[in-house]
Write a protein that holds these residues in place. Structure first.
Motif, PDB file in Angstrom:
ATOM      1  N   LEU A 267      53.030 -30.217 -33.114  1.00  0.00           N
ATOM      2  CA  LEU A 267      52.521 -29.358 -32.044  1.00  0.00           C
ATOM      3  C   LEU A 267      51.671 -28.233 -32.622  1.00  0.00           C
ATOM      4  N   ARG A 268      52.071 -27.682 -33.764  1.00  0.00           N
ATOM      5  CA  ARG A 268      51.259 -26.647 -34.407  1.00  0.00           C
ATOM      6  C   ARG A 268      49.877 -27.191 -34.755  1.00  0.00           C
ATOM      7  N   ALA A 269      49.819 -28.404 -35.274  1.00  0.00           N
ATOM      8  CA  ALA A 269      48.536 -29.013 -35.626  1.00  0.00           C
ATOM      9  C   ALA A 269      47.658 -29.181 -34.388  1.00  0.00           C
ATOM     10  N   VAL A 270      48.258 -29.571 -33.284  1.00  0.00           N
ATOM     11  CA  VAL A 270      47.506 -29.718 -32.038  1.00  0.00           C
ATOM     12  C   VAL A 270      46.975 -28.365 -31.584  1.00  0.00           C
ATOM     13  N   ILE A 271      47.814 -27.355 -31.641  1.00  0.00           N
ATOM     14  CA  ILE A 271      47.398 -26.010 -31.222  1.00  0.00           C
ATOM     15  C   ILE A 271      46.244 -25.527 -32.085  1.00  0.00           C
ATOM     16  N   MET A 272      46.355 -25.718 -33.380  1.00  0.00           N
ATOM     17  CA  MET A 272      45.307 -25.254 -34.283  1.00  0.00           C
ATOM     18  C   MET A 272      43.996 -26.013 -34.074  1.00  0.00           C
ATOM     19  N   GLY A 273      44.067 -27.188 -33.482  1.00  0.00           N
ATOM     20  CA  GLY A 273      42.867 -27.970 -33.210  1.00  0.00           C
ATOM     21  C   GLY A 273      42.245 -27.713 -31.843  1.00  0.00           C
ATOM     22  N   LEU A 274      42.861 -26.851 -31.046  1.00  0.00           N
ATOM     23  CA  LEU A 274      42.301 -26.555 -29.725  1.00  0.00           C
ATOM     24  C   LEU A 274      41.001 -25.766 -29.866  1.00  0.00           C
ATOM     25  N   PRO A 275      40.001 -26.098 -29.074  1.00  0.00           N
ATOM     26  CA  PRO A 275      38.754 -25.331 -29.117  1.00  0.00           C
ATOM     27  C   PRO A 275      38.993 -23.888 -28.673  1.00  0.00           C
ATOM     28  N   GLU A 276      38.332 -22.961 -29.354  1.00  0.00           N
ATOM     29  CA  GLU A 276      38.481 -21.540 -29.016  1.00  0.00           C
ATOM     30  C   GLU A 276      38.126 -21.267 -27.559  1.00  0.00           C
ATOM     31  N   THR A 277      37.131 -21.977 -27.052  1.00  0.00           N
ATOM     32  CA  THR A 277      36.734 -21.741 -25.658  1.00  0.00           C
ATOM     33  C   THR A 277      37.848 -22.126 -24.696  1.00  0.00           C
ATOM     34  N   ALA A 278      38.559 -23.209 -24.992  1.00  0.00           N
ATOM     35  CA  ALA A 278      39.651 -23.640 -24.120  1.00  0.00           C
ATOM     36  C   ALA A 278      40.790 -22.627 -24.165  1.00  0.00           C
TER      37      ALA A 278
END
Length: 141
Positions: A107-118
């Protein structure tokens, strides 16, 4: 995600002791939590998972279900707003995540991959909570 092998079982089955029926004057939230403990895991909806997470009910079983959804759709709108299930998951106590280190790392990896705009479009405070969770020990570098 070994706990997910029991999708036909309920939280009352998996997380003893079974809860007694709620008092007659119990709030809607309390009645709902009691009712959801009797629903097979496979039938719990995102809104149900969000509610169980925020009420810290049976987290060793509820967190894996929520993370399974969040790995596919991190900003899932469970009930209130986009990302509400994610926020409920990351707000779970560290002690609950300690039982699920692999899921926490995913889940941390997914969070870190979220676009800044989102992330910037999420309600106030959510970005900070996501960053706090992602920065916890065990985060991917």
């Amino acid at each position: 995600m070994g706990r997910l092998l029991h999708l036909d079982r309920t939280l009352d089955d998996l997380d003893p002791p079974r809860w007694a029926a709620p008092d007659a004057d119990a709030t809607h939230l309390v009645r709902t939590a009691h009712k959801l403990r009797c629903v097979p895991l496979s039938e719990l909806r995102p809104a149900d998972l969000r509610m169980l997470l925020t009420q810290r009910v049976a987290l060793p079983y509820v967190l894996p279900l929520a993370v399974g959804l969040l790995l596919e759709e991190p900003l899932l709108d469970a009930y209130f707003y986009e990302g509400d299930l994610l926020l409920a998951a990351v707000a779970a106590p560290t002690s609950a995540w300690a039982l699920l280190p692999d899921l926490a790392a995913r889940l941390r990896a997914v969070i870190m991959g979220l676009p800044e705009t989102a992330v910037g479009d999420l309600p106030r405070g959510v970005a900070e909570e996501l960053a706090r969770f992602a920065a916890q020990p065990g985060s991917p570098r």
